[in-house]
Scaffold this active site. Structure first.
Site, PDB file in Angstrom:
ATOM      1  N   ARG A  63      33.645  37.268  18.947  1.00  0.00           N
ATOM      2  CA  ARG A  63      33.650  38.656  19.410  1.00  0.00           C
ATOM      3  C   ARG A  63      32.240  39.131  19.739  1.00  0.00           C
ATOM      4  NH1 ARG A  63      34.983  41.773  15.127  1.00  0.00           N
ATOM      5  NH2 ARG A  63      33.001  42.895  15.120  1.00  0.00           N
ATOM      6  N   TYR A 112      37.956  53.454  42.746  1.00  0.00           N
ATOM      7  CA  TYR A 112      39.103  52.789  42.135  1.00  0.00           C
ATOM      8  C   TYR A 112      39.800  53.733  41.166  1.00  0.00           C
ATOM      9  CZ  TYR A 112      41.780  49.390  39.416  1.00  0.00           C
ATOM     10  OH  TYR A 112      42.787  48.708  38.779  1.00  0.00           O
ATOM     11  N   ASP A 178      29.565  50.884  41.581  1.00  0.00           N
ATOM     12  CA  ASP A 178      30.542  49.806  41.598  1.00  0.00           C
ATOM     13  C   ASP A 178      30.352  49.074  42.925  1.00  0.00           C
ATOM     14  OD1 ASP A 178      32.721  48.141  41.765  1.00  0.00           O
ATOM     15  OD2 ASP A 178      34.176  49.635  41.091  1.00  0.00           O
ATOM     16  N   LYS A 203      37.114  39.712  40.881  1.00  0.00           N
ATOM     17  CA  LYS A 203      37.288  39.610  42.326  1.00  0.00           C
ATOM     18  C   LYS A 203      36.472  38.450  42.904  1.00  0.00           C
ATOM     19  CE  LYS A 203      39.807  43.364  41.868  1.00  0.00           C
ATOM     20  NZ  LYS A 203      39.561  43.862  40.513  1.00  0.00           N
TER      21      LYS A 203
END
Length: 378
Positions: A63, A112, A178, A203
């Site tokens: 983690r 987005y 972004d 992406k």
């Protein structure tokens, strides 16, 4: 690794010095925990680790960190010209940026919808206010955030980054961009003064429609340390399998993204020059069609691999994807395969006549023929 290597070389070799085996392709590490150093003199208490800046230089628990995440962050740092922190998705990266900046106000335009939903949660729980991107500058307070998306989802068009940076910095605010739709070498936002860059690495960096990941990049190593520290406890590190898939994907990244943007520019040019042949086509948007001077500065390769079209009716928009043979009707973008999406299926505020097209690495002429045939049928 020397800083003067180009993107294609960095994507393959930036993490060479971090290899802990002699495998040419990095092994996957699926362990959730790692043995402490066998030399007692090298052991550090939790207090000492925190005082030293956190866990990200030590591999003790997945983690906090794991070997392949270290490698993908090194590659991201070199590709994106800063200090990168990897996350489990693009939205977890955006959320981490909001946690770090802790703004009272966020100024956001077309972006987005997932980012806007996160801002809705922050408003509901903490009173964070969202405002239109072009609000009066006097509303911007020190510590606020202007969140840009350029090129814009779903249109593939660009906005003037430098303009908003000047406004934000004159008011003591920060700019988060972004840049998912135009990763390097398509766009280099730090050249225009932004404070932090985010990508949905799902992406173009992932590029094969088989993983989720995100990344934040800052020029300040102290901010990177703070982001790593927060990530330890909000639990949004990129998982082991996804990290390994990402490292594999980054090796071919430069080849893929250059082919994708070249394909997109060629397709857009053809559709624009042959509009009379497609009565159903009512509009076409992409950065390569913009005339503003800033577009050429920001996007030296003429845009990104996503563009949009609007057709005459919602019924045509619903039917068109089924008429194509090479474009999968699916959401997301950035993979090697071309996608077309009736965008109203995943965005409640977008026009129901709009289709978003994500261009892959197929032959551009085949894609042109396929899309042209589909449009002519309608």
């Amino acid at each position: 690794m020397a800083e003067n290597y180009r993107i294609a070389t960095l994507a393959i070799h930036a993490d060479d010095h971090l290899a802990n085996t002699n495998d040419v392709a990095s092994p996957i590490h699926l362990s959730s925990t790692y043995a402490y150093n066998s030399d007692p003199t090298q052991l550090k208490s939790l207090k000492q680790l925190i005082e030293a800046g956190g866990f990200h230089d030590d591999i003790v628990y997945s983690r906090y960190n794991q070997p392949v995440v270290v490698r993908i962050e090194e590659v991201f740092s070199k590709l994106l010209d800063g200090h990168a922190v990897a996350y489990s998705s693009g939205l977890s990266a955006f959320h981490a940026a909001m946690i770090y900046f802790n703004p009272k106000n966020v100024f956001i335009g077309q972006a987005y919808q997932g980012c806007k939903q996160i801002l809705n949660i922050l408003k509901r729980n903490y009173g964070v206010q969202s405002h239109p991107l072009d609000s009066a500058a006097e509303l911007i307070q020190p510590g606020d955030v202007i969140h840009l998306e350029s090129p814009i989802n779903p249109y593939g068009t660009a906005i003037d980054i430098e303009k908003y940076v000047k406004i934000a910095h004159s008011r003591g605010a920060f700019v988060l961009i972004d840049s998912t739709f135009a990763p390097p070498p398509l766009q280099f936002p730090f050249e225009f003064g932004v404070d932090m860059i985010m990508h949905s690495a799902t992406k173009y960096f992932g590029g094969h429609s088989d993983l989720l990941a995100g990344v934040l990049v800052t020029k300040d190593p102290k901010i990177s340390e703070a982001l790593h520290g927060d990530r330890n406890y909000i639990g949004t590190i990129t998982a082991s399998m996804e990290s390994w898939l990402m490292l594999r994907s980054l090796r071919t990244y430069d080849l893929r993204v250059r082919k994708q943007v070249a394909n997109a520019v060629k397709i857009v040019k053809y559709l624009d020059e042959h509009r009379a042949e497609f009565p159903a086509l009512k509009s076409l948007t992409h950065a390569s069609l913009q005339k503003e001077e800033f577009v050429k500065r920001q996007l030296p390769l003429n845009g990104g691999p996503v563009f949009s079209i609007e057709v005459a009716t919602p019924e045509i928009a619903k039917v068109l994807p089924s008429k194509t043979k090479l474009f999968h009707h699916a959401t997301s973008l950035g993979g090697v395969e071309s996608l077309i999406e009736w965008r109203a299926m995943t965005d409640s505020v977008i026009s129901d006549t709009l289709l978003r097209i994500s261009v892959g690495v197929e032959d551009a002429d085949d894609l042109i023929e396929d899309l042209s045939n589909a449009l002519k049928q309608l």
